[in-house]
Design a protein around this motif. Sequence first.
Motif, short mmCIF file in Angstrom:
data_model
loop_
_atom_site.label_atom_id
_atom_site.label_comp_id
_atom_site.label_asym_id
_atom_site.label_seq_id
_atom_site.Cartn_x
_atom_site.Cartn_y
_atom_site.Cartn_z
N ARG A 76 3.62 -8.79 6.81
CA ARG A 76 2.84 -7.67 7.35
C ARG A 76 3.75 -6.71 8.13
O ARG A 76 3.64 -5.49 7.98
N LEU A 79 5.94 -4.82 5.57
CA LEU A 79 5.14 -3.86 4.80
C LEU A 79 4.72 -2.69 5.68
O LEU A 79 4.79 -1.52 5.25
N THR A 84 3.43 0.69 3.73
CA THR A 84 2.53 0.16 2.71
C THR A 84 1.09 0.21 3.23
O THR A 84 0.82 -0.24 4.34
N LEU A 86 -2.24 -1.02 4.18
CA LEU A 86 -2.80 -2.34 4.46
C LEU A 86 -4.31 -2.23 4.61
O LEU A 86 -4.83 -1.18 4.98
N VAL A 91 -3.04 -6.26 1.65
CA VAL A 91 -2.60 -4.95 1.17
C VAL A 91 -3.76 -4.27 0.45
O VAL A 91 -4.53 -4.91 -0.25
#
Length: 103
Positions: A76, A79, A84, A86, A91
Amino acid sequence: MTPEEYVEAVLALVERIPPGRVMSYGAIADHLAERSGRESARLVGTIMARHGGGVPWHRVVNASGRLPPGHEDEARQRLRAEGTPLRGAGVDLRAAAWYPDEP
C-alpha cells in the motif's frame, strides 16, 4: 516453454508494469498462456512468492484488487507513492489495471 523460462517470463512481464498501474495474477497468466501453455493464476502467485523480490511485486494483485497477502502495508505504501488509485483495502482495478498491447 520450460518451467524456468516461464518464471523468467512472469518476472519480465512484472518488470514492465508501469508505476501507478497493476496486473492481477490471472491477467499475467492469461497474457503468457499462448506462449507458455500454462494458464494458472495460482502458479503466477507461487512464482511471485518465491522469486518476485527483485521486481515490482507490489504491482501484482488478486482479481479483486487485494494486495499481496502478508505484505499489504508495504505494498500500500509503495502503490500510494506511485500514485496508484486505491479503493478500500486494495487497488481500484478499473482505474489502475494495465495489460500489455503485444502478446
